[in-house]
Write an enzyme that holds these catalytic residues in place. Structure first.
Site, PDB file in Angstrom:
ATOM      1  N   CYS A  51      -8.161  65.753 -12.086  1.00 26.01           N
ATOM      2  CA  CYS A  51      -7.369  66.461 -13.082  1.00 26.01           C
ATOM      3  C   CYS A  51      -8.094  66.550 -14.428  1.00 26.01           C
ATOM      4  CB  CYS A  51      -6.003  65.809 -13.248  1.00 26.01           C
ATOM      5  SG  CYS A  51      -6.074  64.063 -13.666  1.00 26.01           S
ATOM      6  N   GLN A 116      -8.542  54.776 -11.238  1.00 24.99           N
ATOM      7  CA  GLN A 116      -8.444  55.841 -10.239  1.00 24.99           C
ATOM      8  C   GLN A 116      -9.772  56.591 -10.040  1.00 24.99           C
ATOM      9  OE1 GLN A 116      -5.810  55.459 -12.551  1.00 24.99           O
ATOM     10  NE2 GLN A 116      -4.792  54.333 -10.898  1.00 24.99           N
ATOM     11  N   GLN A 120     -11.623  58.193  -6.637  1.00 26.97           N
ATOM     12  CA  GLN A 120     -11.844  59.639  -6.505  1.00 26.97           C
ATOM     13  C   GLN A 120     -13.325  59.943  -6.257  1.00 26.97           C
ATOM     14  OE1 GLN A 120     -10.100  60.392 -10.330  1.00 26.97           O
ATOM     15  NE2 GLN A 120      -8.160  61.100  -9.471  1.00 26.97           N
ATOM     16  N   MET A 193      -0.697  58.845  -8.111  1.00 27.01           N
ATOM     17  CA  MET A 193      -0.172  59.042  -9.472  1.00 27.01           C
ATOM     18  C   MET A 193       1.339  58.812  -9.506  1.00 27.01           C
ATOM     19  SD  MET A 193      -2.468  60.084 -11.782  1.00 27.01           S
ATOM     20  CE  MET A 193      -3.870  61.142 -12.104  1.00 27.01           C
ATOM     21  N   ALA A 194       2.040  59.361  -8.498  1.00 23.76           N
ATOM     22  CA  ALA A 194       3.497  59.217  -8.446  1.00 23.76           C
ATOM     23  C   ALA A 194       3.876  57.756  -8.238  1.00 23.76           C
ATOM     24  CB  ALA A 194       4.051  60.090  -7.323  1.00 23.76           C
TER      25      ALA A 194
END
Length: 437
Positions: A51, A116, A120, A193-194
Site C-alpha cells: 500500500c 509487515q 511482504q 491488516m484487518a
C-alpha cells in the site's frame, strides 16, 4: 562484471495515494512472465507492491535497463511513461542494495519499525522464485536483506512497541471518538491488516466488531477470533447503518464504496456521523464519499501525523539501525565484487596458503629440534600438495566462467563450499534439506 543491480520504485514519500494506486502492481499476477520479463537486458527480476510502495528490483546488463523497466511498469498498468517517471526514484549498484536493506528493516516504512514489510518482501521474493525469475545475485541479495532485517530487530529497539498502519488507524479513531466503548466498528477485508485493526480496537474498548469479507468463511474465522459478527459481503450496505467506524483494507482493484451507496445509509442512521478509514491501495472508498455531510473519510496518507509521533520516539534507535544497514551493505559489496573470477581464485590460493602455514607450525612443534632445512622441505612439499589440490577446482571454474549464466553460480557455490567469505554457519543450517534415514 557488466551486470548490475537496479531498484526502481515509488513510495509514500514520492507519490500520493492517488498516484500509488494508479501504478500499483498488486493485480498484475495475470502477467505470466511477470511485469518485467527476464529476457534481453534483464537477467533477474522481482516486484514488491504494497500500500505504501511499488519497487522493481532487477539485475540488468547494458545501457537502457532503467528506461526498459519503467516502460514495462507503465505498460503493465496501461499508463504513459511520462505520467509515471516524475514520481520514480532510481537506484543502481550499492545504492540499490542499501535501499533494499533499509526497506527490509522497516526504516523506510510509513510507520518505522512496523513488521509487515518484511513478510511482504518475503512473499514478493517467493513469487519471483516461483516464476524462475531470480538467480545467484537476487537470491543472495534477498536472503541478505532478510538477515539484515533480523539483525536490526534484534540489536536495536526500532521495533519495540511495534506498531502498524492498522495501529495508526485505530489511534486516529480514538482521537476523534475518545471513549470507544459506545461505538461499533466494521472491518472490510479479513487479512493481516484487518486482524491487527481488530486487536487494537478491542484493546481500546470498542463495543462490537463486524467483519465483512468476500469469502464469508474467512471473515467468520476472524470474527470468531475477536468475538465479533461476520456478515455476508452482499449485505454490506444494509449492515453499515449499525456501525460508526469503518476500517477497510481489501485487495480490490477499484472502489467498493461510493457516495451514492452511503446516502441511504445516512438516512437510516438519521445522519449520525460515520468515520471511514481506508488503508487499502488501490483505495476501497471513493473520495466522493468525503463530500457527504456527517461523513469523515481518511486515507492512508492522513495517518502521517500519528506515525510522525511514532518516528520521533524511535529516532535514536533508527540511527543505530541505519549504521547496521550501512555496514551490511559494505559486506554485500565485497561478495558482489568476489563474483569476478580472479578474486575467487586469489581467495582460494590464499586460503590454502594460510592452512599450509598453520599446519607447518604444528609439524615443527612436533619435530622438536628440527632445523631450518627441514622446515623449508616441509613447506615446499605442503605448498605443492595445495597447488595440486587447487588445480582442478580452478580449472573447472575457468571453464564454467566462460558459459552464459553458469559463471556466477559456480563462483558462488565455490565461495560457499570453501567458506571464502567467512560466513558464520549455524549447526542446524540446511537441516530441512537433509536426507531422512
Amino acid at each position: 562484471m557488466d551486470r548490475d543491480i537496479y531498484l526502481i520504485g515509488l513510495n509514500h514519500k514520492t507519490a500520493t495515494v492517488e498516484v500509488r494506486e494508479k501504478f500499483a502492481l498488486t493485480d498484475c499476477k495475470h502477467l505470466e512472465p511477470g511485469v518485467v520479463p527476464v529476457e534481453g537486458c534483464i537477467k533477474e527480476a522481482m516486484v514488491l507492491s504494497t500500500c505504501n510502495r511499488v519497487e522493481i528490483i532487477v539485475v540488468g546488463e547494458g545501457d537502457g535497463v532503467i528506461n526498459h523497466v519503467i516502460k514495462c511498469w507503465a505498460d503493465a498498468r496501461g499508463q504513459r511513461v511520462d505520467d509515471l517517471e516524475p514520481y520514480v526514484y532510481k537506484h543502481k549498484g550499492l545504492d540499490a542494495v542499501q535501499h533494499l536493506f533499509t526497506v527490509a528493516s522497516s526504516l523506510d516504512s510509513l510507520v518505522v519499525g512496523e513488521p509487515q514489510i518484511l513478510g511482504q518482501l518475503k512473499t514478493a521474493y517467493h513469487e519471483a522464485v516461483d516464476r524462475n525469475a531470480t538467480r545467484v545475485i537476487l537470491n543472495r541479495l534477498l536472503h541478505k536483506a532478510f538477515s539484515v532485517a533480523k539483525r536490526v530487530r534484534t540489536e536495536t529497539g526500532v521495533a519495540s512497541s511495534a506498531v502498524s498502519i492498522s495501529y495508526a488507524a485505530v489511534e486516529l479513531a480514538k482521537r476523534i471518538f475518545g471513549d470507544m466503548s459506545e461505538y461499533s466498528a466494521m472491518l472490510i477485508g479479513a487479512g493481516e491488516m484487518a486482524e491487527l485493526a481488530a486487536t487494537h480496537l478491542l484493546n481500546n474498548g470498542i463495543k462490537k466488531i463486524y467483519v465483512a469479507n468476500r469469502t464469508f468463511e474467512r471473515g467468520q474465522l476472524l470474527a470468531e477470533q475477536f468475538n465479533g459478527e461476520a456478515i455476508a459481503f452482499s449485505d454490506l450496505f444494509t449492515q453499515l447503518e449499525k456501525v460508526d467506524i469503518i476500517i477497510s483494507s481489501t485487495g480490490a482493484h477499484e472502489a467498493i464504496i461510493r457516495a451514492k451507496d452511503i446516502r441511504n445509509v445516512l438516512k437510516k442512521r438519521k445522519n449520525r456521523p460515520m468515520f471511514f478509514i481506508d488503508i487499502a491501495v488501490p483505495r476501497d472508498i471513493d473520495p466522493d464519499v468525503n463530500g457527504l455531510d456527517n461523513v469523515y473519510l481518511y486515507d492512508i496518507d492522513d495517518l502521517k501525523e500519528v506515525v510522525e509521533e511514532n518516528l520521533a520516539q524511535r529516532q535514536e534507535e533508527a540511527q543505530k539501525a541505519r549504521a547496521i544497514v550501512e555496514s551490511e551493505t559494505q559486506t554485500f559489496s565485497k561478495w558482489l565484487r568476489s563474483l569476478e573470477l580472479q578474486p575467487t581464485i586469489v581467495d582460494l590460493v590464499n586460503r590454502s596458503e594460510a592452512i599450509v602455514e598453520e599446519e607447518l607450525i604444528k609439524c615443527m612443534k612436533r619435530l622438536d629440534g628440527a632445523n631450518g632445512d627441514t622446515e623449508k622441505v616441509l613447506r615446499c612439499a605442503m605448498i605443492a600438495v595445495a597447488k595440486k589440490m587447487n588445480h582442478e577446482p580452478i580449472s573447472f571454474l575457468k571453464r564454467r566462467h566462460e558459459e552464459e549464466e553458469a559463471g556466477d553460480r559456480y563462483i558462488d557455490i565455490t565461495r560457499r563450499m570453501f567458506n571464502l567469505d567467512n560466513d558464520s554457519v549455524h549447526d542446524l543450517a540446511h537441516g530441512h534439506r537433509r536426507r531422512k534415514n
